[in-house]
Design an enzyme around this catalytic site. Structure first.
Site, short mmCIF file in Angstrom:
data_model
loop_
_atom_site.label_atom_id
_atom_site.label_comp_id
_atom_site.label_asym_id
_atom_site.label_seq_id
_atom_site.Cartn_x
_atom_site.Cartn_y
_atom_site.Cartn_z
N SER A 13 -8.08 -6.23 4.79
CA SER A 13 -6.79 -6.27 4.10
C SER A 13 -6.49 -7.68 3.66
CB SER A 13 -5.70 -5.76 5.04
OG SER A 13 -4.44 -6.05 4.48
N HIS A 37 -8.70 -3.56 0.93
CA HIS A 37 -7.36 -2.99 1.11
C HIS A 37 -6.31 -3.96 0.56
CE1 HIS A 37 -4.60 -0.19 3.09
NE2 HIS A 37 -3.90 -1.24 3.47
N ASP A 39 -2.23 -4.47 0.02
CA ASP A 39 -0.90 -4.01 0.45
C ASP A 39 0.18 -4.41 -0.54
OD1 ASP A 39 -1.40 -2.75 3.02
OD2 ASP A 39 -2.05 -4.73 3.67
N MET A 41 4.10 -4.30 -1.33
CA MET A 41 5.40 -4.12 -0.66
C MET A 41 6.52 -4.59 -1.57
SD MET A 41 4.49 -5.51 3.14
CE MET A 41 2.86 -5.28 3.89
N HIS A 70 -2.45 0.26 -1.25
CA HIS A 70 -1.52 0.93 -0.33
C HIS A 70 -0.11 0.59 -0.77
CE1 HIS A 70 0.03 0.96 4.15
NE2 HIS A 70 0.59 1.91 3.42
N MET A 72 3.56 0.48 -0.44
CA MET A 72 4.71 0.58 0.48
C MET A 72 5.95 0.26 -0.35
SD MET A 72 2.86 -1.26 3.67
CE MET A 72 1.59 -1.90 2.59
N MET A 141 -0.69 5.07 9.65
CA MET A 141 -0.19 3.74 10.02
C MET A 141 -0.14 3.65 11.54
SD MET A 141 0.40 1.82 7.35
CE MET A 141 0.86 0.49 8.45
N ASP A 179 -4.69 2.03 9.71
CA ASP A 179 -4.18 0.74 9.22
C ASP A 179 -3.17 0.16 10.21
OD1 ASP A 179 -3.37 -1.39 7.70
OD2 ASP A 179 -2.46 -0.21 6.11
C1 DX5 Z 1 0.85 -3.48 7.23
C2 DX5 Z 1 -0.26 -3.29 6.23
C3 DX5 Z 1 -1.61 -3.52 6.77
C4 DX5 Z 1 -1.85 -4.91 7.33
C5 DX5 Z 1 -2.63 -4.71 8.60
O1 DX5 Z 1 2.02 -2.91 6.74
O2 DX5 Z 1 -0.24 -1.98 5.69
O3 DX5 Z 1 -2.62 -3.20 5.83
O4 DX5 Z 1 -2.55 -5.76 6.48
O5 DX5 Z 1 -2.71 -5.92 9.24
P1 DX5 Z 1 -3.42 -6.08 10.68
O6 DX5 Z 1 -4.83 -5.62 10.54
O7 DX5 Z 1 -3.28 -7.53 10.94
O8 DX5 Z 1 -2.64 -5.23 11.64
ZN ZN Z 2 -2.00 -1.36 4.42
#
Ligand code: DX5
Ligand code: ZN
Length: 223
Positions: A13, A37, A39, A41, A70, A72, A141, A179
């Site tokens: 990620s 990956h 993210d 947000m 992903h 969010m 998650m 994740d």
């Molecule tokens: C959190 C993200 C993850 C994040 C995971 O909301 O969706 O993808 O990068 O991070 P680690 O592996 O550090 O828990």
């Molecule tokens: Zn994620």
């Protein structure tokens, strides 16, 4: 879609990578990765703000890895076409953010991407019963979404196990992505529970040698 083989993939990620040299950070771990990956947000669905289609398009130019985006974000339908154009291969939306989930999933596929649905820790897998046949993957998650580096929620293991059973019972083809808090300690039990895709942010990019760590994880998945 009931034919493709389940694949175990490592998905670093980029959330925990150095954004001042993202291309180089990704290049280092790419040889051991099956997906990248990404993210997204929005500061509404989750408390944090990260990146959008512009950065995804940059990553697309920087790597050959399939981009696993992903979302969010609230009302993700507004941006599906933008992520397709930016080069996303897999696109997951949150069940909690989509009142018309079936329509959203169809649109992701029409845009040429592989659709997935993400579930927050408190959302039961049963909410996917009617949509599972349309999905390429389900993202479980294992922390509350919003930040990297959080502690793995232990009940996620049983959730993965029950989802695996539900997919097998229906004869569906969806892969299971996990994740949050994925690391050398949690990978073995997640493998046993039936996870397929392993997202790891801080465990890889927070390590002194991210490439060596990615390699170690990749070996755990296939060893
Ligand atoms: C959190 C993200 C993850 C994040 C995971 O909301 O969706 O993808 O990068 O991070 P680690 O592996 O550090 O828990
Ligand atoms: Zn994620």
């Amino acid at each position: 879609m009931k034919t493709s083989v389940r694949e175990r993939l490592l998905a670093p990620s980029v959330l925990s990578a150095d954004f001042a040299s993202l291309g180089e950070a990704v290049a280092r771990v790419a040889p051991y990765s099956g997906l990248l990956h990404v993210d997204v947000m929005d500061g509404h669905f989750v408390p944090n703000i990260t990146l959008g289609p512009v950065v995804v398009a940059g990553l697309k130019r920087a790597t050959k890895l399939p981009l696993d985006c992903h979302l969010m974000i609230e009302a993700p339908d507004r941006y599906l076409a933008d992520f397709a154009k930016a080069g996303a291969t897999c696109l997951s939306v949150h069940q909690e953010a989509c009142p018309h989930l079936h329509r959203t999933i169809q649109r992701i596929r029409e845009e040429g991407m592989r659709p997935g649905v993400a579930l927050n820790p408190a959302t039961p897998i049963e909410t996917l019963e009617e949509i599972l046949e349309c999905l390429d993957f389900v993202l479980i998650m294992s922390v509350n979404p919003g930040f990297g580096g959080q502690k793995f929620i232990p009940s996620s293991l049983d959730k993965v196990k029950r989802l695996r059973a539900m997919i097998e019972a229906g004869g569906w083809n969806a892969s299971i992505e996990v994740d949050g808090g994925v690391n050398e300690k949690t990978i073995p039990s997640l493998l046993k529970a039936g996870a397929d895709w392993f997202v790891a942010g801080s465990a890889i990019f927070g390590a002194p040698d991210p490439a060596a760590e990615a390699r170690r994880f990749e070996e755990m998945l296939h060893g």
